[in-house]
Design an enzyme around this catalytic site. Structure first.
Site, PDB file in Angstrom:
ATOM      1  CD  GLU A  37       5.736  10.355   4.952  1.00  0.00           C
ATOM      2  OE1 GLU A  37       5.808  10.227   6.501  1.00  0.00           O
ATOM      3  OE2 GLU A  37       5.612  11.659   4.389  1.00  0.00           O
ATOM      4  NE  ARG A  76      -3.948   4.005  11.518  1.00  0.00           N
ATOM      5  CZ  ARG A  76      -3.486   3.221  12.129  1.00  0.00           C
ATOM      6  NH1 ARG A  76      -1.737   3.073  11.808  1.00  0.00           N
ATOM      7  NH2 ARG A  76      -3.937   2.223  12.261  1.00  0.00           N
ATOM      8  CE  LYS A 135      -1.707  -2.336   6.588  1.00  0.00           C
ATOM      9  NZ  LYS A 135      -3.060  -1.287   6.267  1.00  0.00           N
ATOM     10  CD  GLU A 194      -2.744   8.046   7.495  1.00  0.00           C
ATOM     11  OE1 GLU A 194      -2.026   8.927   7.725  1.00  0.00           O
ATOM     12  OE2 GLU A 194      -2.936   7.354   7.777  1.00  0.00           O
ATOM     13  CE  LYS A 254       7.249   3.102  10.538  1.00  0.00           C
ATOM     14  NZ  LYS A 254       6.917   4.172  11.727  1.00  0.00           N
ATOM     15  CD  GLU A 302      -2.747  -1.188   2.796  1.00  0.00           C
ATOM     16  OE1 GLU A 302      -2.753   0.168   2.857  1.00  0.00           O
ATOM     17  OE2 GLU A 302      -3.314  -1.810   2.844  1.00  0.00           O
ATOM     18  CG  PHE A 316      -6.028   2.182   6.137  1.00  0.00           C
ATOM     19  CD1 PHE A 316      -5.384   1.071   6.946  1.00  0.00           C
ATOM     20  CD2 PHE A 316      -5.538   2.865   6.446  1.00  0.00           C
ATOM     21  CE1 PHE A 316      -5.126   1.514   8.219  1.00  0.00           C
ATOM     22  CE2 PHE A 316      -4.350   3.557   7.354  1.00  0.00           C
ATOM     23  CZ  PHE A 316      -4.244   2.939   8.023  1.00  0.00           C
ATOM     24  CE  LYS A 342       4.589   5.792   6.950  1.00  0.00           C
ATOM     25  NZ  LYS A 342       4.197   6.806   7.605  1.00  0.00           N
TER      26      LYS A 342
END
Length: 999
Positions: free
Chosen positions: A482, A320, A487, A382, A504, A313, A422, A315
């Site tokens: 970013e 958040r 995951k 987010e 991440k 995904e 998400f 970032k």
């Protein structure tokens, strides 16, 4: 508004129906303790343990985490003992309602009291006024300029509370402890948090001054600032209070619930109370920090040959947010919403409480955003700022402004909030956290109807190889994003946990995207803590040239561009001081030096420094960073992301440093080159991945024809236990380190990569590596063999998983036993090694029969004395005052390859040089959590380490040629072993160019 002032949330409301909401809340049978009991019996003892861990008093033996009784306690157990004594006294003398005390002990966890709107500068002004101190006096200046060194011998520069104590103790109205109770202090603090103006807050602080001695006031200031730093975390307090306290806080973020619902430690949470609750803020799952090797990251996400897929995904650069939606019975078909941030700050007032909320920046657009039949849900996502004109996200920092603008004009074409979802954690009354991510995502797709550029499902890509990660990473770099999040689609949702299932990846770690620029130092900032009293970071600027000067000629002036605080050694700081001694001036906000320095924000003076210096009196520093980012905090409108000091440019002055136009030209050229450059990916080796059909998650009343599969842990035998696995297992069966970690996690345990990352960590090893030897040498931690893990799991299976039995340690389980525990552990088996607590295997029975004839004790091998002493001396050196992160993490993202003299001379590899310097550098890197490799073909190598004194020029040239011809692999840094040693000594990663092998 002052830059460090915090505005309290005007929408905060106190719940006045507590008895209805908490009908079983406890009530105390006596008044609360005096406030001074907190600092005398809790704060001060804990701080002493933090400052000076207990030494070996005469007649005492040092014992590790599991040592008990007269043999002595380790610091963690001493802290628990202090806390347990305080809680026991409270229960006996006051009652079961400890919430009044916990609000002061853990002020940063108390979500029911809003922020005070007071930071160090505001408190300093109030104290000067209350104590009637002349602002120009030494004490007045020390309070108002607390980061600056004292004018005389005043200690504690950078420690505001400590500075306050130094001044309060000279002017106390009381010398004995005051008479204010904990309840009274809470009542006054509630009033202080509601007061919004300084003239309302000052009388309250003045009353504290009249009724408290300097020690009490110092701790009160720490409570107001929510900076306790007593050496014990909330986890320790929660675990002592109740075994389920940490779990309840994770799902509720409510300190009040923890205190009132769990007042009896003998009554455990029911199973239905252990999950998240609608309209109750919870602590979300977090992504693990990046490892340098993508292959290692994939392995740690527990991918298997049967299902090797992981998800990628983007970032996002936002905030958040968790969204809760429940039915609103007051309106036909109505819905009510709540929004919370990761830190449990409520933002419902900003984004809306319902479809028809005219002040809602988001919810008024969500009338058709949910599928038919969806009554309630909890979403995790987010909140980002989206610019409709550019059709692109806006960098972080503009979200609240965009939301307020959207409230005023919901149909404007300006930036607006966009909620990217998400995950879904609750649907129509069912807690989904224990379902797999794959199933949750499928439910999310069925439950939502996206609203373009306002409310969308965050996309992901399926992948199986590390090459796909790099391709995606290069794509997000090109788009100035970013980073990425990897995951595991087979994983459950883990509340309040940073786990390997989410990892991440930031482009900041990819050095090929970095810039190296020569900038002028124009300001300095005083540090805090260890850095207190000295300029620890610097404001750097770009030279104003003709094209950007309003006067036409080139002035002696710079625009603020970035702040640099990393990469400095002690000698670097000393050299900068040497070149700028006597030339620094204190920054006066009323008279800013606009002729020389231009900041962003006009009168707001963003990023204004504590001290400033003329460009002509200053130095030029070379800095490098990950990338260039937009920012409204610097006059350039741009800044460097994560800049790091590279070297001092003695050959340059401010006139030859980088100018504004030169930087813009460089940036334009770099962007053009980036557009022209193509990244070729070798697709021939990439196997086509057949996407497996996602099994839909079925919720009762939603789709009765399908059932959801729960892929949870196979047991709970290690629940609430923490582990540090250091080596693989060789007996009774071979298991790799990764397989052991998977075994622990599959049975409810938590894995950490250092023995100090969490309390009561159980260290697992059966081979003496450098880390194991160091831990053993410290003598304060048991080291358990992996066979104990396997025995616990096997015994749990035999008992049909009903007992969750944690087996006691037996002598055969111990790789190393701390002093004083041998006898206790020996009682868990008979003298022949036969266990009293578990079933014996056939192999163990054979060993027992053999031992019955002749018992022998095997001697421990010892490390070479001289080598171990030199290693110990190296790793125990104190890091420089500018270092803040744990030293054991210094090299944690790096993969190092050490070149031996034999190897560099062309001899057969496999035999290391006896050079002690290189060996020390190798061991130091291990202590700093570096990954060491013995293969030059490893694609993740970041540094190749050579002992320059041992290598010839021909060998270095040959080595450079070998590195340059590695197809499709990054070119690592070729540095001398001094780079490792000096980085360790200075506590920061130094620039590699200083240590390049030049031959």
């Amino acid at each position: 508004m002052d830059s460090d002032e915090v505005v309290p949330d005007p929408t905060h409301k106190v719940d006045e129906n507590l008895d209805e909401k908490y009908p079983n809340r406890p009530h105390n049978h006596a008044p609360t303790f005096a406030f001074h009991e907190l600092y005398l019996n809790l704060f001060n003892p804990l701080s002493e343990i933090k400052k000076k861990p207990p030494g070996l008093a005469p007649g005492r033996r040092k014992v590790g985490p599991q040592g008990k009784g007269a043999a002595g306690l380790n610091p963690y157990e001493l802290r628990r003992d202090v806390i347990a004594r305080f809680i026991s006294r409270w229960r006996k003398d006051v009652g079961d309602d400890i919430y009044p005390a916990f609000r002061l002990i853990l002020p940063d966890k108390d979500r029911d009291r809003p922020m005070y709107g007071m930071k160090e500068k505001i408190i300093g002004k109030m104290l000067v006024k209350i104590m009637k101190i002349n602002k120009e006096s030494e004490d007045g200046s020390n309070l108002l300029n607390w980061k600056l060194p004292g004018q005389s011998s005043t200690p504690m520069a950078g420690d505001f509370a400590g500075r306050c104590y130094d001044i309060l103790s000279k002017r106390p109205l009381r010398t004995e402890p005051g008479d204010m109770t904990i309840d009274e202090v809470n009542e006054k603090l509630d009033k202080l948090s509601i007061a919004s103006k300084e003239d309302q807050q000052t009388p309250i602080l003045a009353e504290f001054y009249r009724r408290m001695n300097p020690d009490e006031l110092t701790w009160l200031i720490r409570i107001i600032l929510r900076q306790m730093k007593v050496g014990a975390t909330e986890r320790t307090f929660f675990n002592v209070w109740h075994p389920d306290a940490e779990n309840l806080y994770s799902i509720s973020s409510s300190l009040r619930r923890v205190c009132w619902e769990l007042h009896d430690p003998n009554i455990r949470l029911e199973a239905e109370d252990r999950g998240i609750t609608l309209m109750q803020c919870f602590q979300p799952q977090l992504a693990q920090f990046q490892m340098h090797s993508f292959d290692k990251m994939i392995t740690r996400m527990r991918t298997t040959e049967d299902d090797p897929v992981f998800w990628i995904e983007e970032k996002m650069d936002g905030e958040r947010i968790q969204l809760h939606m429940a039915p609103d019975n007051s309106v036909p078909g109505g819905r009510k919403f709540c929004f919370w941030s990761r830190k449990a700050k409520e933002y419902t007032y900003l984004y809306g409480n319902g479809i028809y909320d005219e002040n809602g920046a988001l919810t008024r657009h969500l009338e058709d955003a949910f599928a038919d039949g969806v009554r309630s849900l909890i979403l995790d996502g987010e909140m980002v700022t989206w610019d409709p004109e550019q059709d692109a996200p806006v960098p972080f920092g503009t979200l609240k402004t965009a939301a307020l603008a959207e409230q005023r004009n919901p149909f404007s074409k300006g930036p607006r909030p966009l909620f990217r979802v998400f995950d879904i954690l609750h649907l129509n009354g069912t807690d989904l956290t224990r379902y797999t991510l794959r199933d949750r995502r499928n439910a999310l797709k069925k439950a939502l109807r996206p609203v373009r550029r306002r409310f969308e499902i965050h996309p992901y890509e399926e992948a199986t190889t590390a090459a796909e990660i790099e391709t995606c990473l290069r794509k997000v770099v090109a788009e100035a994003s970013e980073g990425l999040v990897l995951k595991n689609p087979r994983s459950p949702y883990r509340l309040n946990e940073r786990h390997d299932d989410w990892m991440k990846v930031k482009p900041d770690y990819m050095t090929e995207f970095g810039e190296s620029l020569d900038v002028v130092v124009i300001g300095g900032y005083y540090g805090q803590g260890h850095r207190g009293g000295n300029l620890s970071s610097f404001l750097c600027g770009l030279r104003v040239d003709d094209s950007h000067s309003s006067q036409g000629a080139e002035p002696e002036k710079c625009w603020s561009f970035c702040k640099v605080g990393g990469g400095f050694t002690a000698s670097d700081y000393q050299e900068i001081r040497h070149h700028t001694e006597g030339k620094w001036k204190k920054w006066d906000p009323k008279k800013p030096p606009t002729n020389f320095i231009e900041l962003a924000g006009g009168g707001a003076q963003h990023e204004r420094p504590d001290m400033w210096i003329k460009p002509s009196d200053s130095v030029v520093v070379c800095v490098k960073a990950a990338s260039v980012a937009t920012s409204d905090q610097f006059r350039m409108g741009l800044t460097l992301r994560f800049p790091r000091f590279k070297k001092l440019r003695k050959d340059k002055n401010w006139k030859t440093a980088l100018s504004i136009q030169e930087f813009l030209d460089l940036k334009s050229n770099a962007e053009q080159e980036h557009q022209d450059k193509k990244f070729d990916v070798d697709n021939s080796r990439k196997k086509r991945v057949k996407r497996t059909a996602m099994r839909p998650l079925t919720i009762a009343g939603y789709d009765e024809k399908e059932n959801a599969e729960y892929l949870g842990p196979s047991g709970h035998v290690f629940a609430h236990l923490n582990f540090f696995v250091m080596t693989e297992a060789n007996a009774p069966e071979k298991k790799s380190k990764a397989e052991l970690e998977q075994l622990v996690k599959a049975n409810g345990g938590k894995i950490y990569q250092t023995n100090t990352a969490a309390p009561d960590i159980i260290c697992i090893a059966e081979r003496r590596t450098v880390k194991v030897a160091s831990l053993q040498k410290s003598g304060d931690t048991n080291i358990v063999r992996p066979s104990w893990l396997m025995d616990c799991v096997k015994q749990n299976i035999k008992d049909a998983g009903l007992s969750d039995l944690i087996l006691p340690f037996e002598p055969r389980h111990m790789f190393f036993t701390i002093e004083g525990r041998d006898e206790e552990i020996s009682f868990n088996a008979d003298r022949f090694g036969d266990s009293y607590a578990r079933d014996t295997t056939v192999e163990e029975l054979k060993e027992t029969l053999e031992k019955m004839g002749h018992l022998k004790q095997e001697s421990e091998h010892t490390l070479d004395c001289r080598t171990s002493k030199r290693i110990e001396a190296l790793i125990q050196r104190k890091v420089d005052s500018g270092y803040t992160a744990p030293c054991g993490w210094l090299f944690r993202d790096l993969v190092l390859y050490f070149v031996t003299s034999n190897e560099s001379s062309g001899e057969e590899n496999g035999r290391w040089s006896p050079n002690l310097g290189l060996t020390l550098a190798q061991n130091t890197a291990r202590f700093g959590a570096a990954s060491l490799t013995t293969s030059l073909d490893n694609p993740g190598i970041t540094h190749v380490i050579v002992d320059q004194d041992m290598a010839s020029s021909l060998q270095v040239v040959s080595l450079r040629g070998s590195l340059a011809t590695r197809p499709g692999k990054k070119l690592p840094h070729l540095v001398s072993s001094k780079w490792v040693e000096e980085s360790w000594k200075n506590g920061t990663l130094l620039d590699e160019e200083r240590f390049q092998v030049r031959r």
